[in-house]
Design a protein around this motif. Sequence first.
Motif, mmCIF file in Angstrom:
data_model
loop_
_atom_site.group_PDB
_atom_site.id
_atom_site.type_symbol
_atom_site.label_atom_id
_atom_site.label_comp_id
_atom_site.label_asym_id
_atom_site.label_seq_id
_atom_site.Cartn_x
_atom_site.Cartn_y
_atom_site.Cartn_z
ATOM 1 N N PRO A 8 0.786 -1.231 0.000
ATOM 2 C CA PRO A 8 0.000 0.000 0.000
ATOM 3 C C PRO A 8 0.816 1.279 0.000
ATOM 4 C CG PRO A 8 -0.801 -1.559 1.647
ATOM 5 C CD PRO A 8 0.494 -2.096 1.125
ATOM 6 N N PRO A 9 1.875 1.402 0.815
ATOM 7 C CA PRO A 9 2.500 2.715 0.935
ATOM 8 C C PRO A 9 3.228 3.136 -0.330
ATOM 9 C CG PRO A 9 3.801 1.072 2.091
ATOM 10 C CD PRO A 9 2.554 0.397 1.655
ATOM 11 N N SER A 10 3.114 4.404 -0.673
ATOM 12 C CA SER A 10 3.838 4.950 -1.816
ATOM 13 C C SER A 10 4.873 5.974 -1.382
ATOM 14 C CB SER A 10 2.871 5.594 -2.817
ATOM 15 O OG SER A 10 2.143 6.632 -2.197
ATOM 16 N N THR A 11 4.874 6.282 -0.091
ATOM 17 C CA THR A 11 5.866 7.217 0.433
ATOM 18 C C THR A 11 6.542 6.583 1.643
ATOM 19 O OG1 THR A 11 4.216 8.281 1.838
ATOM 20 C CG2 THR A 11 4.583 9.228 -0.355
ATOM 21 N N LEU A 12 7.688 7.110 2.011
ATOM 22 C CA LEU A 12 8.446 6.583 3.147
ATOM 23 C C LEU A 12 8.419 7.581 4.287
ATOM 24 C CD1 LEU A 12 11.605 5.138 1.367
ATOM 25 C CD2 LEU A 12 9.711 3.850 2.342
ATOM 26 N N TRP A 150 12.502 2.952 -10.593
ATOM 27 C CA TRP A 150 11.809 4.239 -10.540
ATOM 28 C C TRP A 150 10.827 4.393 -11.688
ATOM 29 C CZ3 TRP A 150 10.830 7.307 -6.767
ATOM 30 C CH2 TRP A 150 11.697 7.379 -5.671
ATOM 31 N N ALA A 151 11.143 3.820 -12.844
ATOM 32 C CA ALA A 151 10.181 3.836 -13.953
ATOM 33 C C ALA A 151 8.904 3.114 -13.538
ATOM 34 C CB ALA A 151 10.792 3.177 -15.189
ATOM 35 N N TRP A 152 9.061 1.980 -12.866
ATOM 36 C CA TRP A 152 7.898 1.218 -12.411
ATOM 37 C C TRP A 152 7.114 2.001 -11.362
ATOM 38 C CZ3 TRP A 152 7.214 -3.563 -14.752
ATOM 39 C CH2 TRP A 152 6.094 -4.279 -14.333
ATOM 40 N N GLU A 153 7.831 2.616 -10.440
ATOM 41 C CA GLU A 153 7.175 3.391 -9.394
ATOM 42 C C GLU A 153 6.381 4.553 -9.985
ATOM 43 O OE1 GLU A 153 6.385 6.409 -6.462
ATOM 44 O OE2 GLU A 153 7.706 6.602 -8.208
ATOM 45 N N ARG A 154 6.962 5.242 -10.958
ATOM 46 C CA ARG A 154 6.278 6.366 -11.591
ATOM 47 C C ARG A 154 5.089 5.891 -12.424
ATOM 48 N NH1 ARG A 154 5.811 10.640 -9.474
ATOM 49 N NH2 ARG A 154 5.672 9.043 -7.863
#
Length: 376
Positions: A8-12, A150-154
């Motif tokens: 679930p989390p997208s931020t740290l 990072w490509a996947w995350e974006r």
Amino acid sequence: MRLARLAPPSTLDGASGRTVVQAWLASRGLIALVALVLALREGRRVTDMVSNWDVQHFTLLAQGGYFAEPDNILMAFFPGLPALLAAGLAVGVPVAVGGVVLSLICSGMAAAALARLGGPWAAALWLFAPTAVFTTVPYTESLFCAAAFWAWERARADRWGTAALLATVACTVRVSGLFLVGALGVMILTAGGLSLVDRIRRAAWLLLPAAAILAFATYLHALTGSWTAWYTAQSTGWVRQLTTPWQSFLNTIPAIVPGAYADHPWWAAVFRGEVVSMAVGLLVTVWCLTRRLWAEAAWVGVQVVAFSLSYWFFSVNRATLLWFPLWIMLARWGVRRPAGVGPGLVHRALVVAGVGLGVVGMIWWSWLFFTGHWAS
């Protein structure tokens, strides 16, 4: 756009960020300690120890381009990393130094992206992966993972312009960028809540990284007159002829039996690791499929298929570093809380044992690479 998420989390938050930073420092420090001990014991320079195997090829590429070795085998390598190493050479930074610094920075960036995708423990496990030494030396793993993760995350955040630019960087580093483009395409196809026009718009962004791969193939064609120059170089230098999966497995069997390489006692052990890594890849693919993580399953599964089509199982150990769903899967298993005291204790013991074996494996693999033994 609705997407299945691995976590679930997208931020740290601060605690999670500290966990990743501490894991980065500890893992990089432990690998550096192995190199330092070996340097002191054997009287060797650290810069020589980090320059084994493919680093020699990258060095020649950075210094002299694709014709710097006979048989055109340097064409097996994509130009992204050599170009950065050449830029370092232009300002007086040796390949060994510039490559290590680049890998250290990019490993931190990759871990940060992985933490956003699957949580801090996934990033920590990746940093302590058995083959993590390849994320500290002048190899492509750190640079590729930083761009690809990072490509996947974006893409997960529906920021397809940025995702496409990062995927383009990845496509200049390894042929695995082609699989990344395909997996991102699967993400678009399987996303919910999108009209056909929305899917086409997002898919259009993927033309950018695809163009990078086409540009490299066109460049090699201009040099050699062959559209298969990359494949030919792979076949010439690394015995990667197209083979059926069953025959590839049979070709690997003689390499894993005890005593297979009397003059190189560790080769058989590394080949056994290749077989295990293939099995792990299949397991992760199935894990993703059972959770309807279609894009993640495509990302890992297509690589497993590609490795199975080679003459034998080769370089799969290093490829596990690219399989971010693997580290997320392991992290999820590690933090689960079984019901009952007994199962909980057994699970905790297994987690501790698994992490310990992973660290031992990382030290051993670092020793292999730094001492010049084949390390996959």
